[in-house]
Design an enzyme around this catalytic site. Sequence first.
Site, mmCIF file in Angstrom:
data_model
loop_
_atom_site.group_PDB
_atom_site.id
_atom_site.type_symbol
_atom_site.label_atom_id
_atom_site.label_comp_id
_atom_site.label_asym_id
_atom_site.label_seq_id
_atom_site.Cartn_x
_atom_site.Cartn_y
_atom_site.Cartn_z
ATOM 1 C CB ALA A 145 -0.957 0.017 1.200
ATOM 2 N N PRO A 163 3.002 4.514 -0.744
ATOM 3 C CG PRO A 163 3.303 6.579 -1.834
ATOM 4 C CD PRO A 163 3.435 5.093 -2.051
ATOM 5 N N GLY A 164 0.362 5.159 -0.184
ATOM 6 C CA GLY A 164 -1.056 5.379 0.039
ATOM 7 C C GLY A 164 -1.798 6.024 -1.114
ATOM 8 C CE LYS A 214 -0.851 2.167 -7.971
ATOM 9 N NZ LYS A 214 0.319 2.860 -7.364
ATOM 10 C CG ASP A 252 1.120 -0.858 -7.872
ATOM 11 O OD1 ASP A 252 0.754 -0.725 -9.043
ATOM 12 O OD2 ASP A 252 2.140 -0.313 -7.408
ATOM 13 C CB CYS A 311 5.142 2.118 -11.974
ATOM 14 S SG CYS A 311 6.346 1.714 -10.694
#
Length: 424
Positions: free
Chosen positions: A91, A93-94, A96, A158, A211
């Site tokens: 998760a 740095p937050g 998404k 992710d 990414c």
Amino acid sequence: MTDTPTLRRSFRLVCPPGRIPLVEELLAAQGFVFETEPFCPLARRLVAEPFPLGRSLAAFWGYIYIQDRSSMLPPLALAPETGGRVLDMCASPGSKTGLLAQLVGPGGLVLGNEPTRPRLANLRRNLATLNLLQAVTCSWPGESLPLPDASWDAVLLDPPCSGWGTTDKHPQAIRRWQGDRLKPMLDLQRKLLAEACRLLRPGGKLVYSTCTTNVDENEGQVRFALDELGLERIPLAPFPGFVFADPQLPGCEGTLRVDEDASNAQGFYIALLRKPGVSGDAPLPEGMPSTAAYRPVPPAFLEAFGLSPALLPPGDLAVFEDSLHFLPAPALAHLPASVRWQGMALGKASAQGLVPSARLRSALDPEPRRIARLDVDEVPDLVRLLQGGSLDTGLSGKEAALFWRGLPLGRLRLKSGRAVWSDR
């Protein structure tokens, strides 16, 4: 004369729809010019940035979150239902996690897992600034989460990746992640995919995103999920405002590969997968022991600070050691005690009593009964407060609820009628 290049910086608004005009007005009052993105009503793209957006008043009070436009696509592709429950496996740095929390709304639940402690602290700090009380956090290796089988309707994965799509920010990424150095990353991604499959209910959805532009980490892993884990591919419609390249392996049609240059955004890869079956085949394990013992706090105490308990989502206020936390009702019902999850920190607890955070704007009562209300009209007055100055208000008492043209911001301290800002 050369054309001015288009700025790449983008952000999303973090507020209820009714407050969007005021947040945009606050940004415009500081000289920011932006345009609405076509792929999401919350997304904006800067046209003019008179100073770094992260130093804006809107950013300070958590009404915007700076995020690359490609990074917003995975939560939008997952598209959780309002009131839904979503697991974000990696998760920090937050970015998404926060968008997922906005999508499920105050009555939903997002569990953000971050195995690395320093990154976990950053995740929690960001979610608290944004006042997203429906998001809770935990810290476990993503490939071995202490959660029941088939217990989530939606999972976002992710995972750590080579970052080949971020070469504008990290030009050494492609050179660094090659050959044997990449193999442990590929192995971890597969373990995370297998764990996500275990946690999904039949009929549940999984978004796998990276990414990077590396085919082994993208289409190669989707093929693994299809061939080895038995997941099904759900074709994604292209998002407006982006240009997508064709998938680089057969069988991956309908997955999205962001063309970095043509889209003026980070290179990203997004795939939507589904676990076969019908949701009713595996009911959620409700009623399990949810969390370690805690001391509940009557929410009425908030009224003394100009806050309204009615503005909080369903849940409990609780004290853990020296911190006050919010525990969302869906987390209490859905998460086993073994997860050792943490709700958002709302303030501090000491021998002198409980003190909510000065930035708890989401619960700020528009008509506080126990403290004064200060509605500031001019941006320079807000800037003066944040720079350590004071405002002569003539108000009595020790605190005041701070608003900007009706937009709730936080609580100020009053000293002989002069207002000062303090996060402490």
